[in-house]
Design a protein around this motif. Sequence first.
Motif, PDB file in Angstrom:
ATOM      1  N   PRO A   1      -4.615  -1.842   0.705  1.00  0.00           N
ATOM      2  CA  PRO A   1      -3.806  -2.874   0.035  1.00  0.00           C
ATOM      3  C   PRO A   1      -4.345  -3.334  -1.323  1.00  0.00           C
ATOM      4  CG  PRO A   1      -5.220  -3.904   1.648  1.00  0.00           C
ATOM      5  CD  PRO A   1      -5.512  -2.429   1.739  1.00  0.00           C
ATOM      6  N   ARG A   2      -5.419  -2.744  -1.811  1.00  0.00           N
ATOM      7  CA  ARG A   2      -6.050  -3.252  -3.031  1.00  0.00           C
ATOM      8  C   ARG A   2      -5.083  -3.304  -4.207  1.00  0.00           C
ATOM      9  NH1 ARG A   2     -10.094   0.707  -5.866  1.00  0.00           N
ATOM     10  NH2 ARG A   2      -8.060   1.446  -6.651  1.00  0.00           N
ATOM     11  N   ASP A   3      -4.242  -2.282  -4.353  1.00  0.00           N
ATOM     12  CA  ASP A   3      -3.406  -2.157  -5.549  1.00  0.00           C
ATOM     13  C   ASP A   3      -1.984  -2.682  -5.370  1.00  0.00           C
ATOM     14  OD1 ASP A   3      -5.550  -0.974  -6.832  1.00  0.00           O
ATOM     15  OD2 ASP A   3      -4.942   1.061  -6.250  1.00  0.00           O
ATOM     16  N   VAL A   4      -1.744  -3.476  -4.354  1.00  0.00           N
ATOM     17  CA  VAL A   4      -0.403  -4.042  -4.160  1.00  0.00           C
ATOM     18  C   VAL A   4      -0.038  -4.909  -5.361  1.00  0.00           C
ATOM     19  CG1 VAL A   4       0.923  -5.709  -2.799  1.00  0.00           C
ATOM     20  CG2 VAL A   4      -0.405  -3.942  -1.656  1.00  0.00           C
ATOM     21  N   SER A   5       1.192  -4.755  -5.852  1.00  0.00           N
ATOM     22  CA  SER A   5       1.643  -5.500  -7.029  1.00  0.00           C
ATOM     23  C   SER A   5       1.620  -6.997  -6.778  1.00  0.00           C
ATOM     24  CB  SER A   5       3.059  -5.059  -7.416  1.00  0.00           C
ATOM     25  OG  SER A   5       3.561  -5.861  -8.464  1.00  0.00           O
ATOM     26  N   LYS A   6       1.183  -7.744  -7.790  1.00  0.00           N
ATOM     27  CA  LYS A   6       1.163  -9.206  -7.713  1.00  0.00           C
ATOM     28  C   LYS A   6       2.422  -9.825  -8.320  1.00  0.00           C
ATOM     29  CE  LYS A   6      -3.051  -9.241  -6.028  1.00  0.00           C
ATOM     30  NZ  LYS A   6      -3.366  -7.804  -6.101  1.00  0.00           N
ATOM     31  N   GLU A   7       3.348  -9.005  -8.801  1.00  0.00           N
ATOM     32  CA  GLU A   7       4.555  -9.528  -9.419  1.00  0.00           C
ATOM     33  C   GLU A   7       5.450 -10.199  -8.379  1.00  0.00           C
ATOM     34  OE1 GLU A   7       6.605  -6.504 -11.528  1.00  0.00           O
ATOM     35  OE2 GLU A   7       4.933  -6.075 -12.888  1.00  0.00           O
ATOM     36  N   PRO A   8       6.183 -11.258  -8.790  1.00  0.00           N
ATOM     37  CA  PRO A   8       7.127 -11.888  -7.858  1.00  0.00           C
ATOM     38  C   PRO A   8       8.154 -10.872  -7.368  1.00  0.00           C
ATOM     39  CG  PRO A   8       6.825 -13.243  -9.817  1.00  0.00           C
ATOM     40  CD  PRO A   8       6.147 -11.937 -10.098  1.00  0.00           C
ATOM     41  N   ASP A   9       8.525 -10.982  -6.115  1.00  0.00           N
ATOM     42  CA  ASP A   9       9.550 -10.117  -5.516  1.00  0.00           C
ATOM     43  C   ASP A   9       9.139  -8.653  -5.466  1.00  0.00           C
ATOM     44  OD1 ASP A   9      11.238 -12.384  -5.275  1.00  0.00           O
ATOM     45  OD2 ASP A   9      11.912 -12.094  -7.335  1.00  0.00           O
ATOM     46  N   SER A  10       7.844  -8.363  -5.551  1.00  0.00           N
ATOM     47  CA  SER A  10       7.405  -6.964  -5.512  1.00  0.00           C
ATOM     48  C   SER A  10       7.477  -6.375  -4.113  1.00  0.00           C
ATOM     49  CB  SER A  10       5.973  -6.850  -6.030  1.00  0.00           C
ATOM     50  OG  SER A  10       5.074  -7.497  -5.152  1.00  0.00           O
ATOM     51  N   ASP A  11       7.531  -7.239  -3.087  1.00  0.00           N
ATOM     52  CA  ASP A  11       7.659  -6.792  -1.698  1.00  0.00           C
ATOM     53  C   ASP A  11       6.539  -5.831  -1.311  1.00  0.00           C
ATOM     54  OD1 ASP A  11       8.887  -6.909   0.764  1.00  0.00           O
ATOM     55  OD2 ASP A  11      10.240  -5.237   0.355  1.00  0.00           O
ATOM     56  N   GLU A  12       5.313  -6.157  -1.757  1.00  0.00           N
ATOM     57  CA  GLU A  12       4.104  -5.400  -1.403  1.00  0.00           C
ATOM     58  C   GLU A  12       4.156  -3.953  -1.895  1.00  0.00           C
ATOM     59  OE1 GLU A  12       2.165  -6.096   2.417  1.00  0.00           O
ATOM     60  OE2 GLU A  12       3.767  -7.507   2.914  1.00  0.00           O
ATOM     61  N   SER A  13       4.880  -3.689  -2.967  1.00  0.00           N
ATOM     62  CA  SER A  13       4.965  -2.325  -3.479  1.00  0.00           C
ATOM     63  C   SER A  13       3.734  -1.992  -4.314  1.00  0.00           C
ATOM     64  CB  SER A  13       6.230  -2.147  -4.321  1.00  0.00           C
ATOM     65  OG  SER A  13       6.180  -2.963  -5.475  1.00  0.00           O
ATOM     66  N   LEU A  14       3.567  -0.707  -4.588  1.00  0.00           N
ATOM     67  CA  LEU A  14       2.489  -0.189  -5.408  1.00  0.00           C
ATOM     68  C   LEU A  14       3.087   0.396  -6.684  1.00  0.00           C
ATOM     69  CD1 LEU A  14       0.904   1.605  -2.392  1.00  0.00           C
ATOM     70  CD2 LEU A  14      -0.285  -0.211  -3.612  1.00  0.00           C
ATOM     71  N   VAL A  15       2.325   0.330  -7.793  1.00  0.00           N
ATOM     72  CA  VAL A  15       2.821   0.811  -9.082  1.00  0.00           C
ATOM     73  C   VAL A  15       1.906   1.947  -9.551  1.00  0.00           C
ATOM     74  CG1 VAL A  15       3.436   0.193 -11.440  1.00  0.00           C
ATOM     75  CG2 VAL A  15       3.725  -1.484  -9.602  1.00  0.00           C
ATOM     76  N   PRO A  16       2.207   3.193  -9.193  1.00  0.00           N
ATOM     77  CA  PRO A  16       1.364   4.311  -9.624  1.00  0.00           C
ATOM     78  C   PRO A  16       1.469   4.541 -11.130  1.00  0.00           C
ATOM     79  CG  PRO A  16       2.903   4.948  -7.863  1.00  0.00           C
ATOM     80  CD  PRO A  16       3.328   3.624  -8.360  1.00  0.00           C
ATOM     81  N   ILE A  17       0.338   4.880 -11.746  1.00  0.00           N
ATOM     82  CA  ILE A  17       0.289   5.272 -13.155  1.00  0.00           C
ATOM     83  C   ILE A  17      -0.013   6.765 -13.190  1.00  0.00           C
ATOM     84  CG2 ILE A  17      -0.753   4.864 -15.397  1.00  0.00           C
ATOM     85  CD1 ILE A  17       0.751   2.452 -14.250  1.00  0.00           C
ATOM     86  N   PHE A  18       0.953   7.546 -13.666  1.00  0.00           N
ATOM     87  CA  PHE A  18       0.839   8.999 -13.579  1.00  0.00           C
ATOM     88  C   PHE A  18       0.114   9.592 -14.780  1.00  0.00           C
ATOM     89  CE2 PHE A  18       4.192   8.317 -10.507  1.00  0.00           C
ATOM     90  CZ  PHE A  18       3.929   9.282  -9.553  1.00  0.00           C
ATOM     91  N   SER A  19      -0.526  10.714 -14.509  1.00  0.00           N
ATOM     92  CA  SER A  19      -1.138  11.523 -15.557  1.00  0.00           C
ATOM     93  C   SER A  19      -0.663  12.979 -15.355  1.00  0.00           C
ATOM     94  CB  SER A  19      -2.657  11.455 -15.457  1.00  0.00           C
ATOM     95  OG  SER A  19      -3.258  12.285 -16.422  1.00  0.00           O
ATOM     96  N   PRO A  20      -0.142  13.624 -16.424  1.00  0.00           N
ATOM     97  CA  PRO A  20       0.207  13.009 -17.705  1.00  0.00           C
ATOM     98  C   PRO A  20       1.286  11.959 -17.562  1.00  0.00           C
ATOM     99  CG  PRO A  20       1.168  15.190 -17.508  1.00  0.00           C
ATOM    100  CD  PRO A  20       0.264  15.039 -16.338  1.00  0.00           C
ATOM    101  N   ALA A  21       1.401  11.118 -18.582  1.00  0.00           N
ATOM    102  CA  ALA A  21       2.343  10.010 -18.519  1.00  0.00           C
ATOM    103  C   ALA A  21       3.776  10.512 -18.388  1.00  0.00           C
ATOM    104  CB  ALA A  21       2.192   9.141 -19.766  1.00  0.00           C
ATOM    105  N   LEU A  22       4.590   9.734 -17.710  1.00  0.00           N
ATOM    106  CA  LEU A  22       6.011  10.054 -17.576  1.00  0.00           C
ATOM    107  C   LEU A  22       6.707   9.817 -18.899  1.00  0.00           C
ATOM    108  CD1 LEU A  22       6.679   8.315 -14.133  1.00  0.00           C
ATOM    109  CD2 LEU A  22       6.195  10.742 -14.553  1.00  0.00           C
ATOM    110  N   ARG A  23       7.725  10.622 -19.184  1.00  0.00           N
ATOM    111  CA  ARG A  23       8.487  10.508 -20.427  1.00  0.00           C
ATOM    112  C   ARG A  23       9.983  10.451 -20.124  1.00  0.00           C
ATOM    113  NH1 ARG A  23       4.787   8.599 -23.803  1.00  0.00           N
ATOM    114  NH2 ARG A  23       2.988   9.977 -23.989  1.00  0.00           N
TER     115      ARG A  23
END
Length: 223
Positions: A201-223
Motif C-alpha cells: 500500500p505504500r504508493d496508494v494515491s493521496k488524491e481525494p476520491d482516488s479510491d486507493e488507486s495506484l498511479v504508475p509512472i511508465f518508462s519510456p514515458a507514455l505519449r
Amino acid sequence: MDLPDLGTVTGDVTVSFPLGDWTFGATQLQPAVAWPTPCDVRLPARVVPTGAGRWRLEPAGPPGKYRIDLFGRASGGGDLVVAFALTTSVPGPMPDPRANLSAFYNHDGTPDNYGTFELGIDHLRTTPREAGARLTILGRDGRSTYELPREVNECRPRGEVRFRAEVPNESVLRAVGQAPYTIRIDLELDGKRHSASVVWPRDVSKEPDSDESLVPIFSPALR
C-alpha cells in the motif's frame, strides 16, 4: 435542460465562493450538453486558489465550446458540484498521459482486489490500434502474473484505453501471500513497450476520491 453559458472567453475564469477552507477542481467535457455521456472528451482544467474566496480556472485543450464541471470540497466535510458552458478562443495546455491502476483495497486490514484488476490510460495523443497489459505481483510468499485483456468499448474518448481482468482475491492471496506487494506493469501500445513498478500500500494515491488507486509512472514515458 440548458447549461448556463458564459459565452466566449479569451483567458482564465474567476470562480468565487463565500466559504473558506475549500478546495476546487474542474473537468472540461465536449460536447457541451446538459447530460454528459461516457463517450465525451474529458480534460482536467487547473483551478488555482488566489485568496479571499476566489480561484482561477485555467481552461485546457484546443479552442472550442466546453461543458465545465466544477467540484468543491470542504476539509471538514461537505461538497458541491456545478456545471456551465463556455467557449474558449485560445488554446490551453493539454494534460500529460496518465495511468491509473486499481489493484488492492484495505478491507478491514486484509488486502482485497474485489475480484478484479483494472488499468486505465488517459490522454494519449492517439488511441492505440493494438494494446496489451500484464501485471506481475510479488508478495512475501510468492509471485504471480496476470494478463489484463483490453476492454472493447466503442464509446470511448480518443486517447483512452482500458484493461480489466477478473481474478478471485483468494487465488491471488494464495499465490503471493502477505503484503506489501510489488506490482510490475508491462504495457504494449502499438508495438512499443512500457514498464512501471509500484508498491501497495505504500504508493496508494493521496488524491481525494482516488479510491486507493495506484498511479504508475511508465518508462519510456507514455505519449
